[in-house]
Design an enzyme around this catalytic site. Structure first.
Site, mmCIF file in Angstrom:
data_model
loop_
_atom_site.group_PDB
_atom_site.id
_atom_site.type_symbol
_atom_site.label_atom_id
_atom_site.label_comp_id
_atom_site.label_asym_id
_atom_site.label_seq_id
_atom_site.Cartn_x
_atom_site.Cartn_y
_atom_site.Cartn_z
ATOM 1 N N GLY A 247 0.756 -1.245 0.000
ATOM 2 C CA GLY A 247 0.000 0.000 0.000
ATOM 3 C C GLY A 247 0.781 1.286 0.000
ATOM 4 O O GLY A 247 0.173 2.371 -0.064
ATOM 5 N N PRO A 290 4.679 -5.037 -1.019
ATOM 6 C CA PRO A 290 4.547 -3.868 -1.896
ATOM 7 C C PRO A 290 4.255 -4.273 -3.344
ATOM 8 O O PRO A 290 4.798 -5.260 -3.836
ATOM 9 C CB PRO A 290 5.928 -3.220 -1.797
ATOM 10 C CG PRO A 290 6.849 -4.357 -1.501
ATOM 11 C CD PRO A 290 6.067 -5.304 -0.635
ATOM 12 N N CYS A 360 -15.572 3.671 -26.737
ATOM 13 C CA CYS A 360 -16.916 4.229 -26.870
ATOM 14 C C CYS A 360 -17.562 4.411 -25.503
ATOM 15 O O CYS A 360 -18.539 3.735 -25.163
ATOM 16 C CB CYS A 360 -17.757 3.320 -27.749
ATOM 17 S SG CYS A 360 -17.021 3.153 -29.372
HETATM 18 C C1 LIG Z 1 -3.191 -5.020 -3.513
HETATM 19 C C2 LIG Z 1 -2.536 -5.690 -2.393
HETATM 20 C C3 LIG Z 1 -1.182 -5.466 -2.136
HETATM 21 C C4 LIG Z 1 -0.360 -4.474 -2.899
HETATM 22 O O1 LIG Z 1 -0.827 -3.179 -2.727
HETATM 23 P P1 LIG Z 1 -0.036 -1.939 -3.355
HETATM 24 O O2 LIG Z 1 -0.846 -0.756 -3.023
HETATM 25 O O3 LIG Z 1 0.038 -2.168 -4.829
HETATM 26 O O4 LIG Z 1 1.319 -1.917 -2.718
HETATM 27 C C5 LIG Z 1 -0.604 -6.183 -1.110
HETATM 28 N N1 LIG Z 1 -1.311 -7.075 -0.380
HETATM 29 C C6 LIG Z 1 -2.618 -7.316 -0.614
HETATM 30 C C7 LIG Z 1 -3.332 -8.310 0.207
HETATM 31 C C8 LIG Z 1 -3.270 -6.632 -1.612
HETATM 32 O O5 LIG Z 1 -4.577 -6.858 -1.825
#
Ligand SMILES: *Cc1c(COP(=O)(O)O)cnc(C)c1O
Length: 446
Positions: A247, A290, A360
């Site tokens: 995240g 990540p 479209c």
């Molecule tokens: C999407 C997700 C990630 C990666 O998130 P990013 O924002 O791309 O770093 C990691 N763990 C889980 C469980 C996710 O759903």
């Protein structure tokens, strides 16, 4: 546009990525074209590896859903990271790339029995169990196969990251994970500890995406460790792994202020260690997942400008040869992007225009109100930070073939995903024999 990774403006005033002139890439490989900056992708992996693994013995697991191809699997493996997969398709990709299976983490809120069996057969490192249904199903399949599956329970800590509504996933009302505060998580831990065929190793949470406030992670670590302490009191069992998800936010456009990975690592590890000490528990091994912050800034997309339409006093639309088919994020999340004209990169932007895709759908707008040097048909538009959730979310709406992807490094450009052809679009189409008979024309009575 902020220049990411190895991007620079060369002597001809063209955008260069990985030592390749992007106007030449557009000419040679056609547009739309995904361009992946190998040095930048690897640097992002290394930053994580240094900050978490070398410094704190943590485990870094790349989230494959952001961008997964065979070549990407090779790079991730070479950089020493683990891999998150969320489907049989992603698992198959990892397998075909000979990704070390013990470093594969299998996520998803509704894995099928077939997918779980496939993962058991491949001996993936961890199953990230999302719910009790899955726990029981996995336990049964593992017993039938005569193996024990290492699992991590996905929990919802009730932490809301300050981010867009659609990408908040840590709150209680979520389709993901097991709720801590109503007791379901404790009950599931007890079930896991008594389920034969599974071995509980730790807990997981993922509090959202595109996060800029590191306190969100310490807060999540706090909730998770408090829960671990409660579990320890109840059962005598304590987790030896804590996965804080992914995240970390990246720079897409003005206003985005990403936090350095080292701060993220230090913040998370300190929170886990101090709270563990406070409760007299051994600090679990920290894991992070990540995705965007590794693949996102390393990717760009090149388009060719076509129709330019001015509605005087209202807006100038500049249409490109791609759009929501190769990048659904603006349509899905109102995501913002930056761009420049790759063939006129040193010219001053003097005109505000909006970049339209070619699908479209009125909602197929890539960028609203961006300043560019008066785009003309034939110009090459480069959009930055498209490495994550672009190719992986791409689609064939309007029967547009998906673009190719090239990996660039030190002046070399290699195709890592071939451009789809019109025949690729028909690959799965079938016509029942009865439709192939001479077509009867039905005349309607007036
Ligand atoms: C999407 C997700 C990630 C990666 O998130 P990013 O924002 O791309 O770093 C990691 N763990 C889980 C469980 C996710 O759903």
């Amino acid at each position: 546009m902020k220049l990411h990774g190895t991007m620079k403006i060369n002597a001809s005033g063209h955008l260069e990525i990985g030592g390749c002139d992007t106007t030449e890439l557009a000419e040679r490989f056609e547009t739309p074209l995904y361009v992946l900056d190998e040095a930048h992708f690897r640097q992002n992996c290394r930053n994580y590896y240094r900050a978490f693994t070398e410094k704190h013995d943590g485990i870094v697991i790349y989230a494959g859903k952001t961008l997964l191809t065979l070549a990407v699997c090779h790079m991730v493996a070479q950089e020493g990271l683990g891999l998150d997969v969320v489907s049989g398709g992603e698992l198959h990709t990892a397998r075909k790339a000979c990704f070390p299976m013990e470093k594969v983490y299998f996520h998803g809120n509704n894995k099928s029995a077939k997918e779980l069996q496939m993962a058991l057969d491949y001996k993936v490192g961890r199953f990230m169990v999302d719910n009790q249904y899955e726990l029981k199903l996995l336990g049964r399949l593992a017993r039938e196969s005569g193996v024990t599956a290492d699992i991590i329970l996905r929990l919802t800590p009730g932490v809301e990251a300050h981010t867009h509504e659609y990408i908040k996933t840590g709150q209680v009302d979520s389709k993901f994970g097991i709720v801590i505060e109503n007791g379901q998580a404790l009950e599931t831990v007890q079930l896991a500890l008594s389920t034969e065929g599974v071995r509980l190793r730790g807990f997981h949470c993922h509090i959202g995406s595109q996060i800029f406030e590191l306190e969100s992670y310490s807060h999540a670590a706090d909730v998770m460790m408090r829960f671990a302490a409660a579990v320890h009191r109840e059962t005598g069992w304590a987790p030896d792994e804590l996965n804080l998800g992914g995240g970390l936010g990246i720079y897409y456009a003005h206003g985005d202020e990403p936090q350095p990975v080292e701060h993220y690592a230090d913040t998370a590890i300190q929170a886990v260690r101090s709270i563990a000490a406070q409760y007299g528990l051994p600090a679990p091994r920290l894991m992070v997942e990540p995705g965007r912050s590794i693949s996102g800034p390393a990717g760009s997309t090149l388009y060719t400008v076509g129709a330019v339409k001015d509605i005087p006093g209202i807006r100038k639309y500049v249409a490109v040869d791609g759009g929501m088919g190769d990048n659904p994020r603006p349509a899905m999340y109102q995501s913002r992007y930056e761009a420049l004209l790759a063939n006129r990169a040193s010219e001053e932007p003097q005109e505000t225009v909006s970049i339209a895709g070619r699908c479209c759908e009125s909602g197929d707008m890539l960028i609203w109100d961006i300043k560019l040097p008066s785009p003309q048909p034939g110009d090459i538009l480069a959009v930055s930070a498209t490495g994550a959730y672009n190719y992986s979310m791409s689609m064939n709406y309007n029967r547009l073939p998906r673009p190719a992807m090239v990996l660039v490094k030190e002046g070399h450009a290699d195709i890592i995903v071939a451009r789809e052809t019109y025949d690729d679009l028909l690959r799965n189409d079938q016509v029942p024999a009865r439709l192939q008979e001479k077509q009867k024309v039905v005349k309607l009575a007036r």
